[in-house]
Design a protein around this motif. Sequence first.
Motif, mmCIF file in Angstrom:
data_model
loop_
_atom_site.group_PDB
_atom_site.id
_atom_site.type_symbol
_atom_site.label_atom_id
_atom_site.label_comp_id
_atom_site.label_asym_id
_atom_site.label_seq_id
_atom_site.Cartn_x
_atom_site.Cartn_y
_atom_site.Cartn_z
ATOM 1 N N ASN A 67 -3.447 -5.274 9.518
ATOM 2 C CA ASN A 67 -4.108 -6.161 8.563
ATOM 3 C C ASN A 67 -5.374 -6.801 9.146
ATOM 4 O O ASN A 67 -6.282 -7.147 8.398
ATOM 5 N N ARG B 166 0.311 -0.334 9.237
ATOM 6 C CA ARG B 166 -0.919 -1.000 8.822
ATOM 7 C C ARG B 166 -1.353 -1.984 9.880
ATOM 8 O O ARG B 166 -0.515 -2.538 10.615
ATOM 9 N N LEU C 70 -4.829 1.061 6.816
ATOM 10 C CA LEU C 70 -3.515 1.662 6.602
ATOM 11 C C LEU C 70 -3.493 3.006 7.316
ATOM 12 O O LEU C 70 -4.507 3.707 7.362
ATOM 13 N N MET D 163 0.840 -1.198 0.000
ATOM 14 C CA MET D 163 0.000 0.000 0.000
ATOM 15 C C MET D 163 0.874 1.246 0.000
ATOM 16 O O MET D 163 2.006 1.227 0.498
ATOM 17 N N CYS E 130 -4.589 7.271 -0.409
ATOM 18 C CA CYS E 130 -4.032 5.938 -0.231
ATOM 19 C C CYS E 130 -4.343 5.140 -1.497
ATOM 20 O O CYS E 130 -5.309 5.431 -2.212
ATOM 21 N N GLY F 50 3.939 -5.328 6.483
ATOM 22 C CA GLY F 50 4.310 -4.185 7.305
ATOM 23 C C GLY F 50 5.768 -4.105 7.711
ATOM 24 O O GLY F 50 6.162 -3.183 8.431
ATOM 25 N N THR G 77 9.293 -0.513 4.696
ATOM 26 C CA THR G 77 8.679 0.782 4.431
ATOM 27 C C THR G 77 9.631 1.667 3.628
ATOM 28 O O THR G 77 10.848 1.445 3.603
#
Length: 118
Positions: free
Chosen positions: A74, A72, A79, A34, A96, A55, A58
């Motif tokens: 899940n 995030r 997010l 994302m 997003c 996650g 990044t």
Amino acid sequence: QVQLVESGGGLAQPGGSLRLSCTATGSRFSNYRMIWARQAPGKGLEWVSHISSDGTDTYYTDSVKGRFTISRDNAKNTLYLHMNSLKVEDTAHYFCAKVLYGYCADYWGQGIQVAVSS
């Protein structure tokens, strides 16, 4: 199909904080990477940050490093973008999106406005 809805924007003072949320429905959120992107008035779209499906990985564009944190949950299909030490130049419409591959996103939220002003 994936539906993405952002929330949490608004007005903040320079040096202040905001947290953006993006809730996903319609597909398996935990399967895909994302991003957060933004578009300032009169400027093009900027890729701000992305996060891997689990996650653990990044990325941040240089202008927000050390100030913004992407995360995030899940289990909640959500997010986040935690924005600290906000600057006037962070004023933008924030989106997003779900990553299809590389730097290509295929589903986008409608976006939410963030304004930083004294």
